[in-house]
Design an enzyme around this catalytic site. Structure first.
Site, PDB file in Angstrom:
ATOM      1  N   LYS A 149       0.879  -1.181   0.000  1.00  0.00           N
ATOM      2  CA  LYS A 149       0.000   0.000   0.000  1.00  0.00           C
ATOM      3  C   LYS A 149       0.907   1.219   0.000  1.00  0.00           C
ATOM      4  O   LYS A 149       1.474   1.589   1.030  1.00  0.00           O
ATOM      5  CB  LYS A 149      -0.878  -0.028   1.258  1.00  0.00           C
ATOM      6  CG  LYS A 149      -2.267   0.574   1.104  1.00  0.00           C
ATOM      7  CD  LYS A 149      -2.292   2.041   0.779  1.00  0.00           C
ATOM      8  CE  LYS A 149      -2.059   2.951   1.962  1.00  0.00           C
ATOM      9  NZ  LYS A 149      -1.830   4.354   1.551  1.00  0.00           N
ATOM     10  N   GLU A 208       8.763   1.330  11.329  1.00  0.00           N
ATOM     11  CA  GLU A 208       9.853   2.296  11.072  1.00  0.00           C
ATOM     12  C   GLU A 208       9.207   3.666  11.122  1.00  0.00           C
ATOM     13  O   GLU A 208       8.447   4.026  10.217  1.00  0.00           O
ATOM     14  CB  GLU A 208      10.497   2.058   9.698  1.00  0.00           C
ATOM     15  CG  GLU A 208      11.211   0.726   9.544  1.00  0.00           C
ATOM     16  CD  GLU A 208      12.508   0.622  10.335  1.00  0.00           C
ATOM     17  OE1 GLU A 208      12.903   1.595  11.004  1.00  0.00           O
ATOM     18  OE2 GLU A 208      13.117  -0.451  10.285  1.00  0.00           O
ATOM     19  N   CYS A 212      13.533  10.431   7.524  1.00  0.00           N
ATOM     20  CA  CYS A 212      13.383  10.036   8.926  1.00  0.00           C
ATOM     21  C   CYS A 212      14.714  10.124   9.667  1.00  0.00           C
ATOM     22  O   CYS A 212      14.733  10.237  10.877  1.00  0.00           O
ATOM     23  CB  CYS A 212      12.810   8.635   9.011  1.00  0.00           C
ATOM     24  SG  CYS A 212      13.709   7.466   8.004  1.00  0.00           S
ATOM     25  N   GLU A 228       9.386  16.295  15.094  1.00  0.00           N
ATOM     26  CA  GLU A 228       9.935  16.028  13.763  1.00  0.00           C
ATOM     27  C   GLU A 228       9.324  17.025  12.776  1.00  0.00           C
ATOM     28  O   GLU A 228       8.109  17.047  12.586  1.00  0.00           O
ATOM     29  CB  GLU A 228       9.577  14.598  13.345  1.00  0.00           C
ATOM     30  CG  GLU A 228      10.180  14.202  12.028  1.00  0.00           C
ATOM     31  CD  GLU A 228       9.800  12.784  11.607  1.00  0.00           C
ATOM     32  OE1 GLU A 228       8.620  12.419  11.731  1.00  0.00           O
ATOM     33  OE2 GLU A 228      10.696  12.058  11.160  1.00  0.00           O
TER      34      GLU A 228
HETATM   35  P1  NAD Z   1       1.875   8.483   7.529  1.00  0.00           P
HETATM   36  O1  NAD Z   1       1.969   7.786   8.820  1.00  0.00           O
HETATM   37  O2  NAD Z   1       0.902   9.573   7.378  1.00  0.00           O
HETATM   38  O3  NAD Z   1       1.536   7.450   6.365  1.00  0.00           O
HETATM   39  C1  NAD Z   1       2.348   6.330   6.089  1.00  0.00           C
HETATM   40  C2  NAD Z   1       1.520   5.292   5.368  1.00  0.00           C
HETATM   41  O4  NAD Z   1       0.494   4.813   6.242  1.00  0.00           O
HETATM   42  C3  NAD Z   1       0.785   5.821   4.124  1.00  0.00           C
HETATM   43  O5  NAD Z   1       0.801   4.823   3.122  1.00  0.00           O
HETATM   44  C4  NAD Z   1      -0.633   6.043   4.647  1.00  0.00           C
HETATM   45  O6  NAD Z   1      -1.590   5.969   3.632  1.00  0.00           O
HETATM   46  C5  NAD Z   1      -0.759   4.887   5.610  1.00  0.00           C
HETATM   47  N1  NAD Z   1      -1.783   5.072   6.648  1.00  0.00           N
HETATM   48  C6  NAD Z   1      -2.232   6.233   7.177  1.00  0.00           C
HETATM   49  N2  NAD Z   1      -3.195   5.983   8.095  1.00  0.00           N
HETATM   50  C7  NAD Z   1      -3.347   4.637   8.143  1.00  0.00           C
HETATM   51  C8  NAD Z   1      -4.181   3.760   8.901  1.00  0.00           C
HETATM   52  N3  NAD Z   1      -5.050   4.219   9.805  1.00  0.00           N
HETATM   53  N4  NAD Z   1      -4.070   2.435   8.702  1.00  0.00           N
HETATM   54  C9  NAD Z   1      -3.189   1.939   7.814  1.00  0.00           C
HETATM   55  N5  NAD Z   1      -2.370   2.717   7.055  1.00  0.00           N
HETATM   56  C10 NAD Z   1      -2.457   4.050   7.229  1.00  0.00           C
HETATM   57  O7  NAD Z   1       3.353   8.952   7.218  1.00  0.00           O
HETATM   58  P2  NAD Z   1       3.881   9.813   5.971  1.00  0.00           P
HETATM   59  O8  NAD Z   1       3.498  11.230   6.211  1.00  0.00           O
HETATM   60  O9  NAD Z   1       3.509   9.154   4.685  1.00  0.00           O
HETATM   61  O10 NAD Z   1       5.458   9.626   6.140  1.00  0.00           O
HETATM   62  C11 NAD Z   1       6.220  10.462   6.920  1.00  0.00           C
HETATM   63  C12 NAD Z   1       6.624   9.775   8.206  1.00  0.00           C
HETATM   64  O11 NAD Z   1       7.288   8.542   7.933  1.00  0.00           O
HETATM   65  C13 NAD Z   1       7.606  10.577   9.019  1.00  0.00           C
HETATM   66  O12 NAD Z   1       7.225  10.576  10.372  1.00  0.00           O
HETATM   67  C14 NAD Z   1       8.919   9.826   8.844  1.00  0.00           C
HETATM   68  O13 NAD Z   1       9.843  10.003   9.875  1.00  0.00           O
HETATM   69  C15 NAD Z   1       8.454   8.425   8.732  1.00  0.00           C
HETATM   70  N6  NAD Z   1       9.475   7.605   8.079  1.00  0.00           N
HETATM   71  C16 NAD Z   1      10.182   6.686   8.832  1.00  0.00           C
HETATM   72  C17 NAD Z   1      11.182   5.924   8.247  1.00  0.00           C
HETATM   73  C18 NAD Z   1      11.970   4.911   9.052  1.00  0.00           C
HETATM   74  O14 NAD Z   1      12.565   4.047   8.453  1.00  0.00           O
HETATM   75  N7  NAD Z   1      11.984   4.992  10.366  1.00  0.00           N
HETATM   76  C19 NAD Z   1      11.448   6.073   6.902  1.00  0.00           C
HETATM   77  C20 NAD Z   1      10.722   7.006   6.179  1.00  0.00           C
HETATM   78  C21 NAD Z   1       9.718   7.756   6.780  1.00  0.00           C
END
Ligand code: NAD
Length: 455
Positions: free
Chosen positions: A151, A226, A260, A352
């Site tokens: 997804k 992550e 991240c 962040e």
């Molecule tokens: P997000 O949490 O908004 O979304 C991530 C994914 O989860 C998307 O595909 C979204 O559609 C899905 N999602 C959202 N709500 C959901 C739910 N209720 N159930 C299931 N899936 C759901 O994050 P984002 O804004 O896309 O990404 C940014 C974040 O990701 C930042 O906090 C960043 O630090 C983190 N990140 C972490 C790493 C790591 O390896 N630690 C790497 C990259 C990004």
């Protein structure tokens, strides 16, 4: 869903939004495909994944161009990202024939372990590194004998869809690797709640990660998280301060800070603070911002207008930024490189930001540096700049984070483990253990008849 180019604000594609019913149908197809896939000889599965890697390699430019269009990444970064997906497939393919169990000495028989695939794995990816992060999940999961439902984030499904297409063209069985673009709370939530999904690999925000972990608990579903970060870049007075200052911009401006692992808290020992700031200013201002299709560009726009507003909210109107870069005029979700001077409790130093914003904080000694570095709920990455080997090791061990680098900002390689301490995550990805994370260990004891009984 309309997919918008963040550099031009043009709609570049329209993608269907997967419904809950479509998720159910996709899971059913995946269950069927996985049974046949897991039964293939290991060498055959490895060959399939090598062919998939070759197909990615042959379409590197096309994938990179898609990433530029949907995510606004500079073309140089996007090429690296497509290459990373290829490398992950090759690395995972090479692990299949090496996924051996153990033989453990026991009385009265033979004891062996097997790494059994989990079944169907859901990979939920964010928009900041669409290809690499998807591949961190799907490559080892497929290699270990699982089916994968990916997804992608709402804003960046195009490269994921193309990767799945390339997998099919390369001969992967139908249903084994499917991409389900759609809304997190709909398609994502349906995957997390589905009884036939054995594991969820989630990369995204800490807030959503917590909800997913709670939902997985209902079925004791396996989960890897992550999540976010607020990583420190610690510069000691005994470091090569010129090198530290020259490297600092890349550590929070790469990917426009939407990383991240961004080193968004720069901790500088007070005795070299002024010198560091003097050197940092020209380094930040010479970071090349502009058209992502230009190979000279180092920083593109942010992902969306809404995200730009969020980033802007961290930069107080009242306190002028210590350093401010330039951005192109006109269309696009641009935000300038921004360096704030502040205290460790400022909002921009605690939360962040996920944009090109860093806070510089002075410290007196090693103990204070470690204390500030650890004064966060996050624990993903960090850097230590010093010429003293003992200090480098002491501080690397003392900082509570999963990925540290000394005199460098590198933290992610597909062949070394990656993941967060504290609220930055749960579990590890990449590295030598990548395939095992997509298996259950099964122990089998086989009794051996004693000689007397067989006579
Ligand atoms: P997000 O949490 O908004 O979304 C991530 C994914 O989860 C998307 O595909 C979204 O559609 C899905 N999602 C959202 N709500 C959901 C739910 N209720 N159930 C299931 N899936 C759901 O994050 P984002 O804004 O896309 O990404 C940014 C974040 O990701 C930042 O906090 C960043 O630090 C983190 N990140 C972490 C790493 C790591 O390896 N630690 C790497 C990259 C990004």
């Amino acid at each position: 869903m309309d997919i918008v180019n963040p550099a031009t604000e043009e709609v570049v594609a329209t993608v269907p939004d997967t419904t809950r019913e479509e998720v159910d149908a996709a899971v059913a197809r995946a269950v069927k495909a996985q049974t046949a896939w897991a039964a293939l000889p290991p060498g055959d599965r490895a060959r399939h994944l090598r062919r998939f890697a070759d197909a990615v390699d042959a379409h590197l430019e096309e994938l990179a161009a898609l990433e530029v269009r949907e995510a606004g990444h500079p073309i140089g970064n996007a090429r690296w990202e497509a290459g990373n997906a290829r490398d992950l497939l090759e690395y995972a393919a090479a692990g299949i024939e090496r996924l051996s169990g153990s033989q453990i000495p026991v009385a009265g028989g033979l004891d062996v372990t097997f790494h059994e695939p989990l079944g169907v794995v859901a990979v939920i990816a964010p928009w900041n590194f669409p290809m690499p992060i998807a591949a961190w999940g799907f490559a080892p999961a497929l290699a270990a004998g699982n089916a994968v439902l990916l997804k992608p984030a709402e804003t960046t499904p195009l490269t994921a869809l193309r990767l799945a297409g390339l997998g099919l063209e390369a001969g992967l069985p139908e249903g084994l690797f499917q991409v389900l673009p759609g809304a997190g709370p709909v398609a994502g939530d349906a995957l997390v709640g589905h009884r036939d999904v054995a594991k969820v690999v989630f990369t995204g925000s800490t807030a959503v990660g917590k909800q997913i972990m709670a939902k997985c608990a209902a079925d004791v579903k396996r989960v890897t998280l992550e999540l976010g970060g607020k990583s420190p870049n610690i510069v000691f007075a005994d470091a090569d301060v010129e090198r530290a200052a020259a490297a600092a911009p890349g550590s929070f401006l790469d990917n426009t800070g939407q990383d991240c692992c961004a080193r968004s808290r720069i901790l500088v020992q007070r005795s070299v603070y002024d010198r560091f700031m003097e050197l940092l200013e020209p380094a930040v201002k010479s970071f090349v911002v502009g058209d992502p299709t230009d190979p000279a560009t180092q920083m593109g726009p942010l992902i969306s207008a809404a995200h730009r507003e969020r980033v802007r909210s961290y930069v107080p109107e009242s306190a002028p930024a210590a350093i401010r870069g330039e951005v192109p005029a006109g269309k696009g979700f641009w935000y300038p490189a921004t360096v704030l001077e502040g205290g460790p409790r400022d909002r921009a130093a605690v939360e962040e930001v996920f944009g090109p914003v860093a806070v510089v904080i002075p410290f007196e000694d090693e103990a204070e540096a470690v204390r500030i570095a650890n004064a966060t709920d996050y624990g993903l990455s960090g850097s230590v700049w010093t010429r003293d080997v003992s200090r480098a090791l002491r501080v690397s061990r003392a900082v509570a984070a999963g990925n540290l680098s000394v005199n460098s900002h590198s933290s992610v390689r597909y062949w070394t483990p990656f993941g967060g301490f504290k609220q930055s995550g749960l579990g590890r990805e990449l590295g030598p253990g990548a395939l095992s994370a997509f298996t259950e260990t099964k122990n089998v004891f086989i009794a051996i008849d004693p000689v007397e009984e067989s006579k």
